[in-house]
Scaffold this motif. Structure first.
Motif, PDB file in Angstrom:
ATOM      1  N   ALA A 198       0.825  -1.205   0.000  1.00  0.00           N
ATOM      2  CA  ALA A 198       0.000   0.000   0.000  1.00  0.00           C
ATOM      3  C   ALA A 198       0.861   1.257   0.000  1.00  0.00           C
ATOM      4  O   ALA A 198       0.590   2.219  -0.741  1.00  0.00           O
ATOM      5  CB  ALA A 198      -0.939  -0.012   1.204  1.00  0.00           C
ATOM      6  N   ALA A 199       1.906   1.270   0.813  1.00  0.00           N
ATOM      7  CA  ALA A 199       2.755   2.458   0.895  1.00  0.00           C
ATOM      8  C   ALA A 199       3.412   2.773  -0.439  1.00  0.00           C
ATOM      9  O   ALA A 199       3.650   3.939  -0.765  1.00  0.00           O
ATOM     10  CB  ALA A 199       3.812   2.256   1.975  1.00  0.00           C
ATOM     11  N   ALA A 200       3.690   1.747  -1.241  1.00  0.00           N
ATOM     12  CA  ALA A 200       4.326   1.948  -2.534  1.00  0.00           C
ATOM     13  C   ALA A 200       3.325   2.241  -3.644  1.00  0.00           C
ATOM     14  O   ALA A 200       3.717   2.501  -4.778  1.00  0.00           O
ATOM     15  CB  ALA A 200       5.145   0.719  -2.912  1.00  0.00           C
ATOM     16  N   GLY A 201       2.021   2.189  -3.336  1.00  0.00           N
ATOM     17  CA  GLY A 201       0.998   2.460  -4.339  1.00  0.00           C
ATOM     18  C   GLY A 201       0.647   1.288  -5.217  1.00  0.00           C
ATOM     19  O   GLY A 201      -0.101   1.421  -6.182  1.00  0.00           O
ATOM     20  N   LEU A 202       1.146   0.110  -4.880  1.00  0.00           N
ATOM     21  CA  LEU A 202       0.927  -1.062  -5.719  1.00  0.00           C
ATOM     22  C   LEU A 202      -0.420  -1.725  -5.490  1.00  0.00           C
ATOM     23  O   LEU A 202      -0.722  -2.747  -6.109  1.00  0.00           O
ATOM     24  CB  LEU A 202       2.046  -2.078  -5.478  1.00  0.00           C
ATOM     25  N   ASP A 203      -1.225  -1.162  -4.597  1.00  0.00           N
ATOM     26  CA  ASP A 203      -2.571  -1.683  -4.370  1.00  0.00           C
ATOM     27  C   ASP A 203      -3.608  -0.952  -5.202  1.00  0.00           C
ATOM     28  O   ASP A 203      -4.805  -1.226  -5.094  1.00  0.00           O
ATOM     29  CB  ASP A 203      -2.932  -1.577  -2.888  1.00  0.00           C
ATOM     30  N   LYS A 204      -3.166  -0.027  -6.067  1.00  0.00           N
ATOM     31  CA  LYS A 204      -4.121   0.790  -6.831  1.00  0.00           C
ATOM     32  C   LYS A 204      -4.744   0.030  -7.994  1.00  0.00           C
ATOM     33  O   LYS A 204      -5.778   0.415  -8.525  1.00  0.00           O
ATOM     34  CB  LYS A 204      -3.425   2.051  -7.369  1.00  0.00           C
ATOM     35  N   ALA A 205      -4.077  -1.018  -8.446  1.00  0.00           N
ATOM     36  CA  ALA A 205      -4.597  -1.838  -9.543  1.00  0.00           C
ATOM     37  C   ALA A 205      -4.031  -3.234  -9.394  1.00  0.00           C
ATOM     38  O   ALA A 205      -2.901  -3.402  -8.935  1.00  0.00           O
ATOM     39  CB  ALA A 205      -4.195  -1.249 -10.898  1.00  0.00           C
ATOM     40  N   PHE A 206      -4.816  -4.231  -9.767  1.00  0.00           N
ATOM     41  CA  PHE A 206      -4.308  -5.596  -9.717  1.00  0.00           C
ATOM     42  C   PHE A 206      -5.121  -6.464 -10.647  1.00  0.00           C
ATOM     43  O   PHE A 206      -6.208  -6.092 -11.107  1.00  0.00           O
ATOM     44  CB  PHE A 206      -4.309  -6.154  -8.296  1.00  0.00           C
ATOM     45  N   GLY A 207      -4.581  -7.611 -10.955  1.00  0.00           N
ATOM     46  CA  GLY A 207      -5.248  -8.568 -11.824  1.00  0.00           C
ATOM     47  C   GLY A 207      -4.694  -9.947 -11.565  1.00  0.00           C
ATOM     48  O   GLY A 207      -3.854 -10.136 -10.680  1.00  0.00           O
ATOM     49  N   PRO A 208      -5.133 -10.940 -12.332  1.00  0.00           N
ATOM     50  CA  PRO A 208      -4.617 -12.305 -12.160  1.00  0.00           C
ATOM     51  C   PRO A 208      -3.217 -12.420 -12.752  1.00  0.00           C
ATOM     52  O   PRO A 208      -3.025 -12.762 -13.914  1.00  0.00           O
ATOM     53  CB  PRO A 208      -5.638 -13.162 -12.925  1.00  0.00           C
ATOM     54  N   GLY A 209      -2.193 -12.138 -11.934  1.00  0.00           N
ATOM     55  CA  GLY A 209      -0.820 -12.056 -12.418  1.00  0.00           C
ATOM     56  C   GLY A 209      -0.162 -13.411 -12.588  1.00  0.00           C
ATOM     57  O   GLY A 209      -0.208 -14.259 -11.710  1.00  0.00           O
ATOM     58  N   LEU A 210       0.487 -13.599 -13.753  1.00  0.00           N
ATOM     59  CA  LEU A 210       1.221 -14.835 -14.022  1.00  0.00           C
ATOM     60  C   LEU A 210       2.678 -14.590 -14.411  1.00  0.00           C
ATOM     61  O   LEU A 210       3.488 -15.513 -14.354  1.00  0.00           O
ATOM     62  CB  LEU A 210       0.541 -15.633 -15.142  1.00  0.00           C
ATOM     63  N   GLY A 211       3.010 -13.377 -14.832  1.00  0.00           N
ATOM     64  CA  GLY A 211       4.375 -13.101 -15.254  1.00  0.00           C
ATOM     65  C   GLY A 211       4.872 -11.792 -14.708  1.00  0.00           C
ATOM     66  O   GLY A 211       4.091 -10.864 -14.485  1.00  0.00           O
ATOM     67  N   ILE A 212       6.188 -11.692 -14.473  1.00  0.00           N
ATOM     68  CA  ILE A 212       6.760 -10.448 -13.982  1.00  0.00           C
ATOM     69  C   ILE A 212       8.152 -10.269 -14.572  1.00  0.00           C
ATOM     70  O   ILE A 212       8.904 -11.233 -14.725  1.00  0.00           O
ATOM     71  CB  ILE A 212       6.822 -10.416 -12.443  1.00  0.00           C
ATOM     72  N   ALA A 213       8.458  -9.018 -14.935  1.00  0.00           N
ATOM     73  CA  ALA A 213       9.798  -8.658 -15.405  1.00  0.00           C
ATOM     74  C   ALA A 213      10.191  -7.352 -14.742  1.00  0.00           C
ATOM     75  O   ALA A 213       9.372  -6.439 -14.597  1.00  0.00           O
ATOM     76  CB  ALA A 213       9.809  -8.507 -16.926  1.00  0.00           C
ATOM     77  N   VAL A 214      11.462  -7.264 -14.337  1.00  0.00           N
ATOM     78  CA  VAL A 214      11.986  -6.089 -13.645  1.00  0.00           C
ATOM     79  C   VAL A 214      13.028  -5.424 -14.539  1.00  0.00           C
ATOM     80  O   VAL A 214      13.943  -6.093 -15.031  1.00  0.00           O
ATOM     81  CB  VAL A 214      12.631  -6.476 -12.304  1.00  0.00           C
ATOM     82  N   SER A 215      12.897  -4.116 -14.757  1.00  0.00           N
ATOM     83  CA  SER A 215      13.884  -3.393 -15.546  1.00  0.00           C
ATOM     84  C   SER A 215      13.684  -1.900 -15.343  1.00  0.00           C
ATOM     85  O   SER A 215      12.648  -1.456 -14.832  1.00  0.00           O
ATOM     86  CB  SER A 215      13.755  -3.740 -17.035  1.00  0.00           C
ATOM     87  N   ASP A 216      14.670  -1.113 -15.755  1.00  0.00           N
ATOM     88  CA  ASP A 216      14.528   0.341 -15.805  1.00  0.00           C
ATOM     89  C   ASP A 216      14.076   0.683 -17.225  1.00  0.00           C
ATOM     90  O   ASP A 216      14.897   0.934 -18.109  1.00  0.00           O
ATOM     91  CB  ASP A 216      15.865   1.005 -15.472  1.00  0.00           C
ATOM     92  N   PHE A 217      12.769   0.703 -17.441  1.00  0.00           N
ATOM     93  CA  PHE A 217      12.251   0.806 -18.796  1.00  0.00           C
ATOM     94  C   PHE A 217      12.419   2.195 -19.410  1.00  0.00           C
ATOM     95  O   PHE A 217      12.484   2.324 -20.631  1.00  0.00           O
ATOM     96  CB  PHE A 217      10.774   0.399 -18.825  1.00  0.00           C
ATOM     97  N   ASP A 218      12.459   3.247 -18.597  1.00  0.00           N
ATOM     98  CA  ASP A 218      12.565   4.601 -19.137  1.00  0.00           C
ATOM     99  C   ASP A 218      13.934   5.222 -18.927  1.00  0.00           C
ATOM    100  O   ASP A 218      14.146   6.400 -19.242  1.00  0.00           O
ATOM    101  CB  ASP A 218      11.487   5.510 -18.554  1.00  0.00           C
ATOM    102  N   GLY A 219      14.880   4.461 -18.396  1.00  0.00           N
ATOM    103  CA  GLY A 219      16.250   4.936 -18.268  1.00  0.00           C
ATOM    104  C   GLY A 219      16.457   6.037 -17.262  1.00  0.00           C
ATOM    105  O   GLY A 219      17.422   6.807 -17.370  1.00  0.00           O
ATOM    106  N   ASP A 220      15.606   6.115 -16.232  1.00  0.00           N
ATOM    107  CA  ASP A 220      15.765   7.168 -15.229  1.00  0.00           C
ATOM    108  C   ASP A 220      16.585   6.714 -14.024  1.00  0.00           C
ATOM    109  O   ASP A 220      16.715   7.452 -13.048  1.00  0.00           O
ATOM    110  CB  ASP A 220      14.405   7.693 -14.775  1.00  0.00           C
ATOM    111  N   GLY A 221      17.118   5.500 -14.069  1.00  0.00           N
ATOM    112  CA  GLY A 221      17.937   4.995 -12.974  1.00  0.00           C
ATOM    113  C   GLY A 221      17.175   4.285 -11.891  1.00  0.00           C
ATOM    114  O   GLY A 221      17.767   3.846 -10.900  1.00  0.00           O
TER     115      GLY A 221
END
Length: 625
Positions: free
Chosen positions: A262-285
């Motif tokens: 909740a503190a990170a704002g990750l409770d604002k949307a959700f769905g039936p998740g099956l896959g995850i990828a981590v990256s810096d997609f916009d190059g902001d570090g």
């Protein structure tokens, strides 16, 4: 002058002579090319067979598992294999009553196989030893889904987080060949149905945080009865159950986690998740999170300067496909397939959808290139799960592998009386690079793939219920091997037969841990490899890769970076951007071998920051907790 006329017998003789080939030595057919992958499952000793416990009640989790992890749990320099197992769902039945009963005496637990790699005059010899009991995993499994590997306590020994259709487990590596269940003590439990999980250093503070993707609210006692298109009982879709929110567990730095969803704002949307990828997609570090949802819009959680996340998938073009439709996101991977320095996205889907390739336009905005790339229609008849963007031939371009297996009964197989009517062949695609101008049916510059499954080896000629795919160099020869994890079937070990013929360089990027002389994998680090001297004929464009274990489906990968160099065999220069934002150069690294890069041992590289109008100001690196 009129030509002389020939009599009919003369004409026949000449025609016969013209039609008769000259005498030649018997031709010898060209030898068949070596397969891209060799199935060495039997000789390797990895004898894992996945079992779902299915009894004909069609409990939903039976059809979704399973995956596993590649990790070096004993710090001997080679990759070991951890695979998760299924279990009975519901009450009142025994394993002997399942549709496909387990083999007599089979160990129905998660399994750990130690890699006892040896070298012979003919080359490396891969051999796995089952150390499940010695390591402490022999207890009967929960209904396993997948695993994530990462050194969460920074003691220099990689740990395991196992997701289940039921209580998840955090297994701490003691460093003596055994693991202990520290789920409750660490505050890492989740009793819901979780599938993907990923360790990553969200804040760059030196500690690994944990993202857990949850699927739907399923309880065996509330099993919904669903029918297929033929009117017969079949597995349900995720729409039959409410979706569940994911979780972000922040690492406190003392071996425990705090729920920061909740503190990170990750409770604002959700769905039936099956896959995850981590990256810096916009190059902001800052590291971002991409979540593939099954039958619902995907999320792209962009990390803000204050450490919170905001879902911008719809705005940035990767929530839906090019037709504006949500698809059945299963597996996912993020990597730079087109060599422009940013990570793109690939997601697998159901049959009669197309697997989706989202191309990063350079600043974190995406467009759907599934059809133009050739990856779209090739997947129309398949249901994809595990996947990876990896360079199987070390030519410098990332290729694609997809494991396939249906989730609804295939009618022809059902009519044939098969107990497991979900089998489909896996697929391998070769990256051809950008299309030259004038290429029929392709826009100039569009990157294309061709399917090469027919020459990929025997594992691609059979049909299984494909799920997880684990990618890593199992035999240490400089190319990427694969472990395929099948639902209700044997896991398969595929050794790469072609990649080591090209040049390559392997890198393991380590950051300081918490104990004296303790180092852990620098997950999230950005690695840029330059092969050849700038301005010379053999100079190649820089190759950008990230240090990660996430991706595929319910699986964890080799944390090392393996870069193919094509025909180049000389040294390479490497620039590493560490999770805390610091940059270091490592010069003149020899190709054809692995290198260990420790933070603080390279030459510091501090470029002048370029001001970006309207951009958030950079944040100072935080001290470890």
């Amino acid at each position: 002058m009129p030509r002389p006329r020939l009599s009919p017998p003369v004409v026949l003789i000449l025609l016969f002579a013209a039609a008769t080939p000259a005498a030649e030595a018997p031709s010898v057919p060209d030898p068949a090319p070596a397969p891209i992958f060799l199935d060495v499952t039997e000789s390797s000793g990895l004898d894992f067979v996945h079992w779902t416990g299915a009894t004909g009640d069609y409990h939903f989790p039976e059809i979704t598992g399973a995956g596993g992890a590649l990790l070096d749990f004993d710090n001997d320099g080679d990759l070991d294999v951890f695979l998760v197992q299924g279990a009975m769902l519901g009450r009142g039945k025994t394993p002997a009553e399942s549709i496909l009963p387990p083999a007599e005496g089979a160990l129905l637990s998660d399994r750990l196989f130690r890699n006892d790699l040896t070298q012979s005059p003919a080359g490396p010899v891969l051999r796995f030893t089952d150390v499940t009991r010695e390591a402490g995993f022999a207890a009967e499994a929960e209904h396993g889904m997948g695993a994530a590997a990462g050194d969460f306590d920074g003691d220099g020994w990689v740990d395991l987080y196992v997701t289940n259709a039921g209580p998840n487990r955090l297994w701490r590596n003691r460093g003596d060949g055994t693991f202990e269940d520290v789920t409750e003590r660490a505050g890492a439990g989740d009793s819901r149905w979780s599938v993907p999980a990923a360790f990553f250093d969200a804040e760059g503070d030196g500690d690994l945080d944990l993202y857990v993707g949850n699927y739907v609210d399923y309880q065996p006692a509330k099993n919904v009865r669903c029918l297929g298109n033929n009117g017969l009982r079949d597995y349900c879709s995720p729409a039959s159950y409410p979706p569940l929110p994911d979780r972000l567990l922040r690492n406190r730095g003392d071996g425990t986690f705090a729920d920061a969803t909740a503190a990170a704002g990750l409770d604002k949307a959700f769905g039936p998740g099956l896959g995850i990828a981590v990256s810096d997609f916009d190059g902001d570090g800052r590291l971002d999170l991409y979540v593939a949802n099954d039958g619902a819009a995907n999320q792209l959680w962009m990390q803000q300067a204050d450490g919170t996340f905001r879902d911008e998938a719809l705005l940035r073009g990767c929530a839906l496909n090019a037709d504006g439709k949500a698809e059945a996101g299963m597996g996912t991977d993020a990597a730079d397939f087109d060599g422009d320095g940013d990570d793109d996205l690939f997601i697998t889907h159901l049959d009669h959808e197309t697997n989706t390739l989202y191309v990063n336009d350079g600043d974190g905005f995406f467009h759907d290139a599934s059809i133009a790339s050739g990856l779209g229609m090739a997947s129309w008849k398949q249901t994809g799960f595990g996947t990876g963007l990896f360079d199987y031939d070390n030519d410098g371009r990332l290729d694609v592998l997809v494991t396939n297996g249906a989730v609804y009964s295939i009618e022809a197989q059902r009519r044939a009386g098969e107990l497991l009517p979900f089998r489909q062949p896996d697929q391998l695609f070769h990256n051809l690079g950008p299309a030259p101008a004038g290429t029929p049916g392709a826009a100039a510059g569009a990157w294309r793939f061709e399917e090469v499954s027919e020459r990929a080896g025997t594992a691609f000629q059979r049909s299984d219920v494909g799920r997880g795919a684990l990618f890593g160099d199992l035999d240490q020869d400089g190319d990427t091997d694969v472990v395929l994890v099948n639902n209700s079937g044997a896991a398969r070990v595929l050794l790469n037969q072609v990649g080591a013929a090209n040049g390559w360089i392997g890198l393991r990027a380590l950051v300081p841990g918490r104990g004296e002389a303790a180092w852990r994998d620098g997950l999230g680090s950005r690695v840029e490899v330059r092969a050849g001297r700038e301005g010379t004929a053999n100079a190649a464009p820089p190759v950008v890769r990230r240090v990660r274990t996430d991706g595929s489906y319910a699986s964890s990968q080799d944390p090392r970076v393996l870069v193919g160099l094509g025909s180049y065999r000389g040294p390479a220069d490497v620039l590493v951007t560490w999770p805390d934002g610091r940059r270091e150069r490592f010069a003149d690294l020899a190709s054809g071998r692995y290198h260990t890069l420790r933070q603080g041992t390279g030459r510091r590289d501090e470029p002048e920051p370029e001001p970006q109008p309207g951009a958030d100001p950079p944040t100072a690196p935080q001290e470890p907790k």
